[in-house]
Enzyme design. Structure first.
Site, short mmCIF file in Angstrom:
data_model
loop_
_atom_site.label_atom_id
_atom_site.label_comp_id
_atom_site.label_asym_id
_atom_site.label_seq_id
_atom_site.Cartn_x
_atom_site.Cartn_y
_atom_site.Cartn_z
N HIS A 374 5.41 14.54 4.55
CA HIS A 374 6.13 14.57 3.60
C HIS A 374 6.87 15.22 2.09
O HIS A 374 7.02 14.53 0.88
CB HIS A 374 4.13 13.83 2.25
CG HIS A 374 4.10 12.95 3.36
ND1 HIS A 374 3.87 11.69 4.01
CD2 HIS A 374 2.93 13.09 4.52
CE1 HIS A 374 3.44 10.84 4.62
NE2 HIS A 374 2.33 11.74 4.93
N LYS A 567 5.76 6.33 -12.50
CA LYS A 567 5.12 7.48 -11.18
C LYS A 567 4.90 8.44 -11.50
O LYS A 567 4.79 9.11 -12.89
CB LYS A 567 6.59 8.00 -10.13
CG LYS A 567 7.35 8.43 -10.48
CD LYS A 567 9.21 8.42 -10.26
CE LYS A 567 10.05 7.38 -10.18
NZ LYS A 567 9.96 7.31 -8.45
N LYS A 573 11.06 15.06 -10.21
CA LYS A 573 11.70 13.50 -10.63
C LYS A 573 12.00 12.40 -11.86
O LYS A 573 12.83 11.95 -11.63
CB LYS A 573 10.84 12.67 -9.88
CG LYS A 573 9.76 12.62 -9.14
CD LYS A 573 8.20 12.07 -9.07
CE LYS A 573 6.50 12.07 -7.73
NZ LYS A 573 7.16 11.47 -6.90
N THR A 678 8.06 5.38 -2.51
CA THR A 678 7.99 3.94 -1.79
C THR A 678 8.12 2.72 -3.18
O THR A 678 8.29 1.64 -2.40
CB THR A 678 5.93 3.95 -0.98
OG1 THR A 678 5.46 4.76 -2.10
CG2 THR A 678 6.89 4.65 0.05
N LYS A 682 9.38 -1.56 -3.78
CA LYS A 682 8.59 -2.06 -4.32
C LYS A 682 8.99 -3.11 -5.66
O LYS A 682 9.19 -4.32 -5.61
CB LYS A 682 6.62 -1.73 -4.76
CG LYS A 682 6.22 -1.29 -4.20
CD LYS A 682 4.94 -0.01 -4.09
CE LYS A 682 3.93 0.40 -2.89
NZ LYS A 682 3.85 1.86 -3.75
#
Ligand code: GL2
Length: 834
Positions: A374, A567, A573, A678, A682
């Site tokens: 991952h 997140k 990020k 993910t 959404k």
């Protein structure tokens, strides 16, 4: 199944087999019964919490019947099962999901209304099951939903942490962590006090030679801890299939406490063993994409893996099949390297306990396991020190050395005299101390290795696992792009949108086959449809605006563009780039005349997410977001043109409210760092557009929905290495707009500048590893394009509808079918309605 029920019990059994409640009266009766008996309360003091409890118990009863039938049927069918081993299952709330999957939310709504409750208030009472950090844990939860909905015989195995991910409070702009004790009342779990496994730690190994000259190793001494099973039923959508999530809880093996110590007056220490044992499953490690190598974490891993394998092997042995059939009956998926010890444990069971030859055992092991990677972030790749292993799991260390020896011998045959290759692929890193590379062990011990989005799966083959592609050949490595369950992320989170879609597609079938969403594209020019589409988004924004008001006191205008980044907080990020962009916007607005300002698109910048407690830089980012909010939100010149909100304690249930309310969301990781993401899926599924980098699943989302429907910017993954090299060895100047942002911070515009200097110097003085400055200009430009596009509301709605219509690929059902076919080799086992 029915035929196997003994005659005396069959009649009662048959009467018991009702699915769901006949009607709302039937539901009410069950709720009242639970209030008065299970909860021992009177109806006249039944508050919302009690109504939640009773309602959950009533649904749980239904689930348990289905769960029993599913398990019996799977046992009788004797077909292959898949076991999903994950240290994290970020389940969120269960009641709403159970009602929807069983298909009886309407009945419950009417029944609760009769009893004087609003179903929304009752649902709100539930504490999230937050046994995970972020995407990896939520993916496991989506997978469980799909496995059950698609009727696959599957079990999840995890740990029953007493404390899940901490609750985040924001005090004076800083993150404060509060323990998440969630087990006070949890109707969704069943303790199985009869299902226990003794787990051994420490001790030593003795070896002897038997009569046939075979070496027999025995692991002796040390400490025993008891694993107790807790089962959580997982309902499938529109099917009676109900799978099981088994979570292990640790207990002292020796009973409650030490009577000898107690009787001799040593009261304090009499409970010490018990407490030490219970520590193992006490708390979830709160790190996302980071490995800290703590002994207790390794203990958690072995405890969970050993208990799960014991359970799996016990079930297999009941079938009385030969060992070589094990991989025909059992597929085990390793969710990241956290459960990699399972490879070694299964080899130990087969060789040491069952007496199989090494080769035969190893063939069984490698045919059984699959490994999902991952992340490529080096700080997240697990390594354990050899001395720690020697101490905690002495026999496993020997087995790892043997596995490595045989593996390296095979490599040497293929690449004779390539010592560098041997050193690179070895499971043991020759450092001081020596370290065990868990990803290498997972690759060697599995028959398939997969990444979680196309770019990521390519990257692992060309970077971190490059040598293994040469050793094993390319076919061992594959891609399974992540997906999300449309049940929770559309039907449950956005009921109005789900209803509108089903009114146009003709049924709820799209929730089972998400590609049916394509049908709504026919309506993209239909005025009524478009109007309702826009109204739903607006209503969702109003709801979020209320939540913002209640939790932060700030008024935001629901007509403004809602720009969301929620997140885990992480430098890769790049929430720092977002907040620097917000500051740039603020400075620009301040420099304009009131007239000029009016032309600006009003925006609400919404952030949310937890920082790992020990991650100083991430905490500084949260602090800066709040400091900017405190200034901007109170600046009279600015008013509704810009608001900056940090939403406290982002979790699954908050995501269900936030995601449907977004106009644009940010997925802006440095290219090549976010394996998939993910939440991007959404947001788009809920009609929000996204701004993002060419990273992870953003790339495939673009391919599906069309370039015109996404705002991409920034450097590409293939260029990142060169750019970094240049930062270190070439000239590195900060982007001029970003320099102005730094200047404002350093002037004290947002409070004490020293509080934020870490973030600035990471970019300016320490090589800007995440390319914030390199991407800043195109980020700002792209945000301007977003403003422009949003002002054209008609165009925006078209983009939104087209995007949703083209999201069919991103269902976790598609993803699970790919695993089932390409990795697990299992078939669905449908249960007929009775
Ligand atoms: C992650 C990745 O960072 C994320 O990009 C991916 O979507 C998920 C699920 O595959 O896995 N890896 C990881 O260690 N965490 C993730 O969320 N915590």
């Amino acid at each position: 199944v029915e035929a196997s029920i003994p005659e005396p019990q069959r009649k009662a059994w048959l009467e018991h087999q009702t699915h769901g409640f006949k009607d709302k009266d039937g539901f009410e009766k069950e709720v009242v019964r639970h209030v008065e008996t299970t909860l021992a309360r009177s109806l006249y003091n039944c508050d919302e919490q009690a109504a939640y409890s009773a309602c959950s118990l009533a649904f749980r009863d239904r689930l348990i019947l289905e769960w029993n039938r599913t398990q019996q049927r799977q046992t009788f069918a004797d077909s292959k099962r898949v076991y999903y081993l994950s240290l994290e299952f970020l389940m969120g709330r269960a009641l709403d999901n159970a009602m929807l999957n069983i298909g009886q939310k309407d009945v419950a709504k009417a029944g609760l209304a009769d009893l004087g409750f609003r179903i929304e208030d009752v649902i709100e009472q539930e504490h999230d099951a937050a046994l995970g950090n972020g995407g990896l844990g939520r993916l496991a939860a989506c997978f469980l939903d799909s496995l059950a909905s698609l009727n696959y015989p599957a079990w999840g195995y995890g740990l029953r942490y007493r404390y899940g991910i901490f609750k985040q409070e924001i005090i004076d702009g800083y993150q404060v962590e509060v323990p998440d004790y969630w087990l006070d009342f949890n109707p969704w779990e069943f303790p199985r006090h009869d299902v226990t496994v003794d787990i051994q730690f420490y001790g030593h190994v003795t070896k002897r030679t038997d009569d046939n000259g075979k070496t027999i190793a025995t692991w002796e001494g040390g400490e025993i801890v008891k694993a107790v099973a807790y089962d959580v039923p997982i309902p499938g959508y529109a099917t009676p299939s109900t799978n099981n999530l088994r979570l292990w809880s640790s207990k002292a093996a020796s009973g409650e406490f030490d009577f000898q110590k107690f009787n001799s007056g040593d009261y304090e220490n009499s409970v010490a063993d018990q407490q030490r044992a219970e520590t193992i499953s006490a708390v979830l490690y709160p790190n996302d994409n980071l490995d800290r190598g703590k002994e207790l974490r390794l203990k958690q891993q072995y405890f969970w893996v050993a208990a799960s394998l014991y359970d799996i092997v016990r079930r297999f042995k009941k079938s009385k099949r030969a060992w070589k059939e094990f991989p025909d009956q059992v597929a085990i998926q390793l969710n990241d390297t956290h459960p990699t010890l399972a490879v070694v444990e299964l080899q130990r069971i087969l060789v040491d306990l069952e007496g199989l030859d090494w080769e035969e055992a190893w063939n069984i092991v490698t045919s059984t396991f699959g490994y999902t990677n991952h992340t490529v972030l080096p700080e997240a790749l697990e390594k354990w020190s050899v001395p720690l292993f020697q101490h905690l799991l002495p026999r496993h260390l020997q087995l790892i050395y043997d596995i490595n020896l045989f593996f390296l011998q095979s490599v040497e045959r293929k690449f004779p005299k390539d010592r560098d290759m041997l050193a690179r692929v070895s499971i043991i890193e020759e450092s001081q101390p020596k370290m065990i590379r868990m990803a290498h062990l997972a690759i060697v011990g599995s028959h398939k290795v997969n990444g979680v989005a196309e770019l990521h799966s390519d990257l692992i083959k060309t970077t971190i696992f490059k040598d293994f592609v040469e050793v094993f050949g390319p076919d061992k490595f594959t891609n399974v792009t992540n997906g999300i369950t449309p049940r929770r992320w559309l039907h449950q989170a956005n009921p109005r949108l789900s209803e509108l879609i089903s009114s146009k597609t003709g049924s709820n079938n799209f929730l089972k086959d998400l590609t049916e969403l394509a049908k709504i594209e026919h309506y993209k020019d239909d005025a009524d449809f478009r109007k309702e589409w826009a109204e739903i988004k607006y209503a969702n924004k109003v709801r979020l605006a209320k939540h913002i008001k209640n939790t932060t006191g700030v008024d935001v205008n629901p007509s403004a563009l809602f720009d969301v980044q929620v997140k885990r907080i992480h430098e890769y990020k790049r929430q720092q780039m977002n907040i620097f962009g917000v500051i740039h916007r603020y400075l620009t607005l301040k420099s304009l005349s009131p007239e000029e300002r009016k032309k600006f698109q009003p925006r609400v910048s919404i952030f949310g997410g937890k920082a790992a407690p020990g991650y100083w830089m991430a905490k500084q980012i949260i602090h800066l977001i709040n400091a900017v909010g405190a200034v901007v939100n109170n600046d009279k010149d600015i008013g509704d043109l810009l608001k900056v909100i940090f939403l406290e304690d982002y979790n699954v249930s908050k995501a269900e409210m936030i995601i449907p309310a977004s106009d644009i969301s940010e997925h802006i990781s440095t290219a090549g760092t976010e394996a998939s993401g993910t939440s991007n899926m959404k947001f788009v599924l809920n009609g929000g557009l996204i701004i993002g980098t060419c990273d992870g699943a953003n790339i495939e989302i673009t391919r599906e929905i069309g370039e015109q429907n996404i705002f991409l910017f920034g450097n590409l993954a293939e260029d990142v290495e060169d750019i970094r090299h240049n930062h270190t060895y070439g000239s590195h100047t900060v982007d001029p707009d970003l320099a102005k942002v730094f200047e404002a911070i350093e002037k004290g515009t947002f409070g004490e500048p020293n509080d934020f200097m870490g973030m600035i110097s990471a970019v300016r003085d320490h090589g800007d590893f995440y390319l914030v400055s390199d991407d800043f200009h195109s980020y700002i430009e792209t945000q301007e394009l977003v403003d422009k596009a949003y002002r054209d509301q008609d165009g925006w709605i078209t983009k939104s509808i087209e995007s949703v219509a083209r999201m069919g690929f991103f269902s976790s059902d598609r993803c699970i079918n790919e695993y089932a076919e390409g990795i697990w080799n299992i078939e669905p086992l449908p249960i007929k309605e009775q």
